[in-house]
Design a protein around this motif. Structure first.
Motif, PDB file in Angstrom:
ATOM      1  N   MET A  75       0.821  -1.213   0.000  1.00 32.05           N
ATOM      2  CA  MET A  75       0.000   0.000   0.000  1.00 32.05           C
ATOM      3  C   MET A  75       0.856   1.265   0.000  1.00 32.05           C
ATOM      4  SD  MET A  75      -3.201  -0.576  -0.016  1.00 32.05           S
ATOM      5  CE  MET A  75      -4.045   0.864   0.587  1.00 32.05           C
ATOM      6  N   ILE A  77       2.375   2.366   2.785  1.00 31.85           N
ATOM      7  CA  ILE A  77       2.178   3.065   4.058  1.00 31.85           C
ATOM      8  C   ILE A  77       3.130   2.527   5.117  1.00 31.85           C
ATOM      9  CG2 ILE A  77      -0.203   3.707   3.622  1.00 31.85           C
ATOM     10  CD1 ILE A  77      -1.006   1.367   5.472  1.00 31.85           C
ATOM     11  N   ARG A 115      -3.947   4.345  -3.747  1.00 32.09           N
ATOM     12  CA  ARG A 115      -4.443   4.257  -2.375  1.00 32.09           C
ATOM     13  C   ARG A 115      -5.885   4.728  -2.261  1.00 32.09           C
ATOM     14  NH1 ARG A 115       0.119   7.442   0.356  1.00 32.09           N
ATOM     15  NH2 ARG A 115       1.839   6.258  -0.513  1.00 32.09           N
ATOM     16  N   GLY A 116      -6.718   3.872  -1.759  1.00 36.25           N
ATOM     17  CA  GLY A 116      -8.106   4.255  -1.543  1.00 36.25           C
ATOM     18  C   GLY A 116      -8.948   4.111  -2.780  1.00 36.25           C
ATOM     19  N   PHE A 123      -8.680  -2.302   8.278  1.00 40.15           N
ATOM     20  CA  PHE A 123      -7.752  -2.580   9.368  1.00 40.15           C
ATOM     21  C   PHE A 123      -8.373  -3.457  10.439  1.00 40.15           C
ATOM     22  CE2 PHE A 123      -5.822   0.818   7.196  1.00 40.15           C
ATOM     23  CZ  PHE A 123      -4.475   0.726   7.459  1.00 40.15           C
ATOM     24  N   THR A 128      -9.461   1.754  16.700  1.00 37.47           N
ATOM     25  CA  THR A 128      -8.246   2.548  16.607  1.00 37.47           C
ATOM     26  C   THR A 128      -7.999   3.035  15.180  1.00 37.47           C
ATOM     27  OG1 THR A 128      -6.921   0.582  16.278  1.00 37.47           O
ATOM     28  CG2 THR A 128      -7.112   1.376  18.530  1.00 37.47           C
ATOM     29  N   ALA A 129      -8.644   2.404  14.222  1.00 38.23           N
ATOM     30  CA  ALA A 129      -8.400   2.792  12.835  1.00 38.23           C
ATOM     31  C   ALA A 129      -9.353   3.883  12.370  1.00 38.23           C
ATOM     32  CB  ALA A 129      -8.501   1.583  11.918  1.00 38.23           C
ATOM     33  N   ASN A 131     -10.766   7.756  13.213  1.00 35.21           N
ATOM     34  CA  ASN A 131     -10.353   8.952  13.944  1.00 35.21           C
ATOM     35  C   ASN A 131     -11.412   9.300  15.001  1.00 35.21           C
ATOM     36  OD1 ASN A 131      -9.590  11.527  14.740  1.00 35.21           O
ATOM     37  ND2 ASN A 131      -8.801  12.024  12.707  1.00 35.21           N
ATOM     38  N   HIS A 147     -11.242  12.594  -2.917  1.00 37.09           N
ATOM     39  CA  HIS A 147     -10.963  11.984  -4.208  1.00 37.09           C
ATOM     40  C   HIS A 147     -11.918  12.434  -5.297  1.00 37.09           C
ATOM     41  CE1 HIS A 147      -7.844   9.348  -2.706  1.00 37.09           C
ATOM     42  NE2 HIS A 147      -8.611   9.076  -1.673  1.00 37.09           N
TER      43      HIS A 147
ATOM     44  N   TYR B 237      -5.502   4.939  12.950  1.00 44.36           N
ATOM     45  CA  TYR B 237      -6.322   5.715  12.019  1.00 44.36           C
ATOM     46  C   TYR B 237      -5.476   6.625  11.137  1.00 44.36           C
ATOM     47  CZ  TYR B 237      -6.178   9.111  15.863  1.00 44.36           C
ATOM     48  OH  TYR B 237      -5.781   9.951  16.856  1.00 44.36           O
ATOM     49  N   ASP B 239      -2.533   5.528   9.857  1.00 44.71           N
ATOM     50  CA  ASP B 239      -2.213   4.585   8.779  1.00 44.71           C
ATOM     51  C   ASP B 239      -3.408   4.407   7.867  1.00 44.71           C
ATOM     52  OD1 ASP B 239       0.367   4.022   9.345  1.00 44.71           O
ATOM     53  OD2 ASP B 239      -0.049   2.236  10.545  1.00 44.71           O
ATOM     54  N   ALA B 240      -4.573   4.281   8.501  1.00 43.32           N
ATOM     55  CA  ALA B 240      -5.791   4.045   7.722  1.00 43.32           C
ATOM     56  C   ALA B 240      -6.045   5.209   6.776  1.00 43.32           C
ATOM     57  CB  ALA B 240      -6.980   3.838   8.653  1.00 43.32           C
ATOM     58  N   ARG B 242      -3.907   7.199   5.580  1.00 42.75           N
ATOM     59  CA  ARG B 242      -2.922   7.162   4.526  1.00 42.75           C
ATOM     60  C   ARG B 242      -3.301   6.104   3.492  1.00 42.75           C
ATOM     61  NH1 ARG B 242       3.142   6.511   5.436  1.00 42.75           N
ATOM     62  NH2 ARG B 242       2.494   5.869   7.489  1.00 42.75           N
ATOM     63  N   ALA B 243      -3.766   4.946   3.997  1.00 41.98           N
ATOM     64  CA  ALA B 243      -4.155   3.877   3.084  1.00 41.98           C
ATOM     65  C   ALA B 243      -5.343   4.306   2.221  1.00 41.98           C
ATOM     66  CB  ALA B 243      -4.510   2.621   3.863  1.00 41.98           C
ATOM     67  N   MET B 244      -6.129   5.247   2.734  1.00 43.31           N
ATOM     68  CA  MET B 244      -7.283   5.709   1.972  1.00 43.31           C
ATOM     69  C   MET B 244      -6.891   6.827   1.017  1.00 43.31           C
ATOM     70  SD  MET B 244      -9.663   3.788   3.106  1.00 43.31           S
ATOM     71  CE  MET B 244     -10.118   2.809   4.533  1.00 43.31           C
ATOM     72  N   GLY B 245      -5.630   7.178   1.010  1.00 41.39           N
ATOM     73  CA  GLY B 245      -5.162   8.128   0.009  1.00 41.39           C
ATOM     74  C   GLY B 245      -5.134   9.582   0.449  1.00 41.39           C
ATOM     75  N   ALA B 246      -5.060   9.838   1.756  1.00 40.37           N
ATOM     76  CA  ALA B 246      -4.987  11.227   2.204  1.00 40.37           C
ATOM     77  C   ALA B 246      -3.565  11.771   2.009  1.00 40.37           C
ATOM     78  CB  ALA B 246      -5.384  11.323   3.674  1.00 40.37           C
ATOM     79  N   ARG B 250      -3.187  16.937   4.527  1.00 36.30           N
ATOM     80  CA  ARG B 250      -4.493  16.549   5.025  1.00 36.30           C
ATOM     81  C   ARG B 250      -4.354  15.690   6.273  1.00 36.30           C
ATOM     82  NH1 ARG B 250      -9.289  17.201   3.027  1.00 36.30           N
ATOM     83  NH2 ARG B 250     -10.891  16.079   4.129  1.00 36.30           N
ATOM     84  N   ARG B 254      -6.084  17.334   9.341  1.00 34.65           N
ATOM     85  CA  ARG B 254      -7.358  16.713   9.665  1.00 34.65           C
ATOM     86  C   ARG B 254      -7.266  15.572  10.656  1.00 34.65           C
ATOM     87  NH1 ARG B 254     -11.487  19.875   9.187  1.00 34.65           N
ATOM     88  NH2 ARG B 254     -11.824  20.649   7.082  1.00 34.65           N
ATOM     89  N   HIS B 255      -6.184  14.811  10.576  1.00 34.85           N
ATOM     90  CA  HIS B 255      -6.173  13.607  11.394  1.00 34.85           C
ATOM     91  C   HIS B 255      -5.248  13.699  12.590  1.00 34.85           C
ATOM     92  CE1 HIS B 255      -8.802  11.208   8.871  1.00 34.85           C
ATOM     93  NE2 HIS B 255      -8.270  11.871   7.859  1.00 34.85           N
ATOM     94  N   PRO B 258      -6.028  17.685  15.163  1.00 33.94           N
ATOM     95  CA  PRO B 258      -7.206  17.707  16.038  1.00 33.94           C
ATOM     96  C   PRO B 258      -7.075  16.747  17.214  1.00 33.94           C
ATOM     97  CG  PRO B 258      -7.871  17.544  13.748  1.00 33.94           C
ATOM     98  CD  PRO B 258      -6.383  17.378  13.769  1.00 33.94           C
TER      99      PRO B 258
END
Lengths: 353, 344
Positions: A75, A77, A115-116, A123, A128-129, A131, A147, B237, B239-240, B242-246, B250, B254-255, B258
């Motif tokens: 990925m 990451i 990604r995405g 996850f 925890t995944a 926010n 996107h 979150y 990592d998540a 980032r995996a979603m393409g942020a 951002r 955003r993550h 805050p």
């Protein structure tokens, strides 16, 4: 959904052009290491697999076998430093995702566009995944805002649709709730909704059910299966749970100490395992289809990745160990077209199954 | 259930005279009880149904929106420490915005005839050597303290947030460079550094003093932001996302920020108090604001020469200063309790 018609936009991936004929994901000889003060942790040592359209591939291994790390690398990451991809190739529909870094020579992930949008990740622990300071609707909607450039309102509407799609009841009311206000199963559904929101072609699910109780586990797996049938996406299921593997996977890669031990279809892995490690795993669980007097654990513990034993990494725990195992790393022996095992004595192992 | 039992106990008490009436009452009461029980059971059942897999909150009840800040606010509202400090701060801010509403005299209209009058109904805090109304001067002094406190903390927090999030998020080389600069800055004591820098400046107004305090004050804050960002960055979150393409920006805005803000806000509140005290100290030492500016530090500085003959000149601005610093620090404490109970 990605059906037979391939649009021009589908073929474009950033500055790359994808090959519609190529498999979804091709991983070859992937090596990942962590450079820490104590030395080099060799987390992944030559992972390889191919994922086709609509396929479910289970990456099976115990903790520390490199199954999560390798997919973080896929990925892009991976935490760098300390993590580096040192060797290998990852292709998404023919597009190479890794390229050597100018100075260090390690491989960088160079196609963040996937990604995405093309490859999404679910996850393990959705609590925890997600926010904690934003509502789930905001977080699912973020996918559309980032996107697709939707407005806040439109994105929220789409978030509600996604929540409906993953069967979260009364999505309209729940869209403004915070992650901690959901149960574990519902949170995992939110995660899945987020991953699915941009119609990715591959979903990498990193132990999606480990944090859930058994009934909810099967609900989530059913949901994933159903969504996969709807969209034809490929699913990489990272897990240590043999029951989950048996339920949904088409093929299995068994990992140990960052290495592929055995690769094969679900039938072959469960009924004619050709690697002592796989065999050990099978003996250590209760199965309704096999009568065992007692469950046999695999003796010993996984190797220290800072100091992987020479030869086959499994040899200190292996019942079939011979002198050759201690010095030479076994290559992957092809048993038949889809089934291969990294064991010198795979034939003997298979007889004992 | 206990309500129902109590009801029955009441029914079992027969009215002495009319047995028929009693029976009726019983029937009636028991009847309603059964209906009530049934209703309750149905409700329970429905509740159970709503609790079936996955649904954590009943559909009927509107889910309480519990964000971090919402929770914190609910908790703060009930805490006397917060109420006291918040009211004091609100009053002080109002005073500094509209000092004319509170002052009884023009603080700059002084009459030497009135020099060093003791507190009276005409001059509540007495008058100073120049014959100025001391109460009005104290009131006008609030503006200087509050504005310096807010300006300094605002800008040093911004510097700290930018530097700290870059250092914490990107790590590596960036972190080392920013970290070493911070370390070097860290060894300069605020007051001593302030004396050195400010003594080189000829005219010292609010802006100059603020600037010096900003320059000297961002380092602590930056370290805090950095460590807070590091802690948040380790969360799944991130990592998540980032995996979603942020994108990186951002992710930070955003993550990470805050979630990293709570300790920063707490320390910022406390810092306002600290900065106000530092300004007073610098003015007291003669390198802060200059006359004819009106500031508590200056007032205390001049008052020390007459501490025996006119102690009230020291006491009143001293009280204002202490109360102001105290209320900001108290506010920081209350915020900490609400935002990060683990730190308590």
């Amino acid at each position: 959904m990605k059906t037979n018609v391939i649009s021009e936009a589908d073929l474009k991936l950033g500055r790359y052009r994808i090959d519609p004929e190529a498999p979804l994901l091709e991983v070859e000889d992937l090596h990942v290491e962590f450079r820490i003060e104590d030395g080099i942790v060799k987390a992944v040592n030559g992972l390889a697999y191919t994922l086709g359209k609509g396929e479910t591939l289970a990456v099976l291994g115990e903790s520390g076998s490199g199954k999560s790390v390798s997919h973080h690398a896929i990925m892009g990451i991976l935490d760098t430093p300390p993590g580096y991809v040192t060797k290998g190739s990852v292709k998404f529909r023919g597009v190479e995702l890794l390229a050597p870094h100018k100075k260090t020579g390690t491989l960088d992930h160079v196609v963040p566009e996937i990604r995405g949008t093309r490859v999404a990740m679910v996850f393990q622990d959705a609590l925890t995944a997600l926010n904690p300071v934003f509502t789930v609707g905001w977080q699912i909607g973020e996918m559309f805002r980032v996107h697709e450039g939707l407005s806040r309102k439109a994105a929220k509407q789409r978030a509600i649709e996604m929540m409906d799609r993953v069967k979260i009841p009364s999505a309209k009311e729940r869209v403004n709730s915070y992650p901690h206000e959901f149960s574990g199963g519902m949170r995992q559904r939110v995660m899945i909704a987020m991953a699915l929101s941009l119609d990715p072609e591959v979903i990498i699910a990193d132990e999606p059910t480990t944090a859930l109780d058994v009934t909810v586990q099967s609900q989530i797996m059913d949901l994933l299966k159903e969504l996969q049938q709807d969209t034809g996406m490929g699913l990489v299921l990272i897990t240590h749970d043999l029951a989950v593997v048996a339920e949904v996977a088409d093929s299995v890669v068994v990992m140990y100490a960052g290495r592929r031990m055995e690769k094969g279809g679900i039938e072959e892995i469960f009924h004619s395992a050709a690697h002592p490690y796989t065999l050990g795993l099978m003996k250590s669980i209760a199965r309704p289809d096999v009568h065992l007097e007692r469950l046999e654990p695999i003796m010993g513990s996984p190797p220290d990745l800072l100091d992987i034993p020479p030869g086959c990494p499994f040899h200190p725990r292996c019942e079939y160990v011979i002198d050759r195992c201690r010095v030479e790393i076994p290559e992957l022996y092809a048993i038949d077209e889809h089934h291969s095992s990294a064991c010198f004595r795979w034939q003997e192992v298979q007889i004992h199954v | 259930m206990s309500d129902i039992r109590d009801d029955r106990a009441g029914v079992a008490d027969p009215p002495d005279d009319d047995p028929k009436l009693y029976a009726d009452t019983v029937r009636e009461r028991v009847g309603t009880d059964i209906v009530a029980q049934q209703a309750a059971r149905e409700e329970d059942h429905e509740h159970e149904f709503r609790q079936t897999p996955g649904l954590t909150v009943g559909l009927g009840e509107v889910p309480r929106q519990a964000s971090l800040w919402g929770d914190a606010w609910r908790q703060l509202r009930r805490r006397p420490v917060f109420i006291i400090s918040a009211s004091l701060i609100v009053i002080l801010v109002i005073i500094s915005l509209f000092p004319a509403l509170f002052a009884t005299h023009d603080p700059r209209e002084c009459n030497l005839i009135d020099s060093l009058l003791r507190p009276s109904s005409e001059h509540w805090f007495g008058t100073d050597l120049q014959g100025c109304d001391y109460y009005s001067r104290t009131i006008y002094g609030t503006r200087v303290s509050i504005s310096i406190g807010i300006i300094v903390v605002f800008f040093s927090t911004i510097i700290a947030m930018i530097g700290g999030s870059i250092a914490g998020y990107f790590g590596g080389m960036m972190d080392s460079i920013i970290g070493r600069i911070t370390d070097i800055w860290f060894v300069i004591p605020t007051i001593l550094g302030g004396i050195v820098i400010l003594s080189l400046v000829r005219t010292r107004g609010i802006m100059n003093v603020s600037l010096v305090l900003i320059v000297l004050g961002w380092a602590t804050m930056l370290r805090l932001v950095r460590s807070s960002v590091l802690a948040v960055k380790a969360n799944d979150y991130v990592d998540a996302a980032r995996a979603m393409g942020a994108s990186n920006s951002r992710m930070i805005i955003r993550h990470i920020l805050p979630n990293a803000m709570a300790p920063v806000i707490i320390v910022a509140a406390i810092n306002i108090g600290v900065v106000i005290a530092a300004e007073a100290a610098l003015s007291f030492l003669g390198v802060g604001l200059q006359l004819p500016a009106i500031s508590w530090g200056l007032m205390i500085s001049t008052a020390q020469q007459r501490i025996i003959t006119a102690p009230y000149l020291l006491v009143f601005p001293g009280i204002f200063l202490s109360v102001t610093v105290f209320s900001f620090i108290l506010m920081g404490d209350a915020l900490r309790d609400a935002l990060d109970p683990k730190l308590r």
